[in-house]
Every structure is written in structure tokens, then in C-alpha cells.
Scaffold this motif. Sequence first.
Motif, PDB file in Angstrom:
ATOM      1  N   TYR A  86       0.854  -1.188   0.000  1.00 53.69           N
ATOM      2  CA  TYR A  86       0.000   0.000   0.000  1.00 53.69           C
ATOM      3  C   TYR A  86       0.889   1.237   0.000  1.00 53.69           C
ATOM      4  O   TYR A  86       1.977   1.233   0.569  1.00 53.69           O
ATOM      5  N   ARG A 113      -6.027   1.911   5.442  1.00 55.82           N
ATOM      6  CA  ARG A 113      -6.694   3.160   5.046  1.00 55.82           C
ATOM      7  C   ARG A 113      -7.150   3.948   6.280  1.00 55.82           C
ATOM      8  O   ARG A 113      -6.996   5.179   6.339  1.00 55.82           O
ATOM      9  N   ASN A 122      -3.402  10.127   3.985  1.00 57.35           N
ATOM     10  CA  ASN A 122      -4.411   9.481   3.149  1.00 57.35           C
ATOM     11  C   ASN A 122      -3.739   8.440   2.261  1.00 57.35           C
ATOM     12  O   ASN A 122      -2.624   8.635   1.792  1.00 57.35           O
ATOM     13  N   MET A 123      -4.417   7.308   2.071  1.00 53.87           N
ATOM     14  CA  MET A 123      -3.857   6.228   1.267  1.00 53.87           C
ATOM     15  C   MET A 123      -4.049   6.550  -0.209  1.00 53.87           C
ATOM     16  O   MET A 123      -5.130   6.979  -0.627  1.00 53.87           O
TER      17      MET A 123
END
Length: 247
Positions: A86, A113, A122-123
Motif C-alpha cells: 500500500y 486506510r 491518506n492512502m
Amino acid sequence: MAGHSKFKNIMHRKGAQDKKRSGLFSKLSREITVAAKMGMPDPDMNPRLRLAVNAAKAQSMPKDNIQRAIDKATASDAENYEEVRYEGYGPGGSAIIVEALTDNRNRTATNVRTAFSKNGGNMGSEGSVQHGFERLGLIEYPAAVGDEEKVLEAAMDAGADDIESTADGHTIWTAPDDLHEVSSALEKSLGEAETVKLAWKPNITVDMDEKGAGTLLKLIDTLDDDDDVQTIWGNYEISDEIMEKLG
């Protein structure tokens, strides 16, 4: 070393707690099991497994725990873990890469997230920050192993690409495909390393102020508390003075 060295300091600070150490062993065990399942269950025949075992030994993980993790790979009821990555943005313009091993992508994605959104970040989408990092092999030794000249000579003989030495220790960089070969050669001349793994090295770093650093450390702590998260890499730089203020 930007980003990673500061994260390492955090890990050392948290590692003093038994709960955190237990969590670290769990993450190391998961990586050993996945590595053994992907190849031969013999570290001498499986470079990824050897790296995972060396990482566990560097954290003083008991031999019985290491063997159990290897044995789980061939068990009929072994979990199937998937490698996921991620990417996102933290406070102060920092970029973060999170690597995880999970048996439930939806759960892990939701947790990551949420960690970003609740801690000033923020992802992003896949590839949103990766372009600001270089994939390299990372080997770390403590300062006590020798002076810069000794380690530099050993690293050059082993085929390493670069070395950074400070009062805290020695950081050696290799091409990803050369990590196993270089680490094996260094083990013969310098002994077992503290760290041997694939890393994301930032091309450019950002300096964090005290407020941003405090929020960023909370984000990293939250991510690290997730059992699925294996490693966290960032392009941030936090001064020693700010680290001391934040405790």
C-alpha cells in the motif's frame, strides 16, 4: 539513512515492551512461513528463507520458533498469505510505503486506510509514491563490527554498490538480485548482520517539524500495530532534537 533509520529508532523504542516483541516475532514467523512455502524449506537452498531466518536471528528469535515457522509451510492446515503493498501520504508531505502479508486483503486494506485517515494522511493508489523510491537490498551492521575502512573494504570485496557509515553503524546497499550473494559474503568476513532485507530507499527526503513528526510517528505506530503489516518505509527525516522532544 533517511526514513529507515528513524523508523528503526521507533522499533527499538517499542521493542522494549514484551507485547511489541511478541508482535515482532509473529511478523517474522509469518515471513519465514511464506518464504518456506514459496521455495524449498531449507535456508541453504532458498535465498528468501535464508534472509528471513537471518532477520529473525538478528532479533534474538528462539531457534524453536524459527523451526516451527518453517514447519508450518508444509502443514496441511497452513494459512495462505498474500503479499500486498500500500502507498500513501503522511503529514508534512511525507510518502509512505507499507508492505504486508495477509490472508484477507479487504481487512488489511481497510485497516491501513483507517490508519492513514486518522493520523493526518491518506492512502493513495498503487504507484502513487513508489516512483520516489528505489528498490534495493539493505544490509546493516552495528558500529562495533569495525571502522568504516574495514567495512568498506569488506563490502567492496562482497560486491556491494554503496555503503554509509555513521556513529550508529554501517548501512550497505546492493542491487536487489545481489542481496543474498553479498550478505553471504559479508557474513564470512563480518559475521551475521543486524538487518538483511529488500528495502525502499527514498530518492528525496522531507524534513519534518515537531508537529508533523508527532503525527507521523502516531501513524507509523498504528500501522506497525497491525499484525498484517510487515515493514514500513518513508521518505521523512526527523532530527535528533525533535526525536528527543517526542520521547
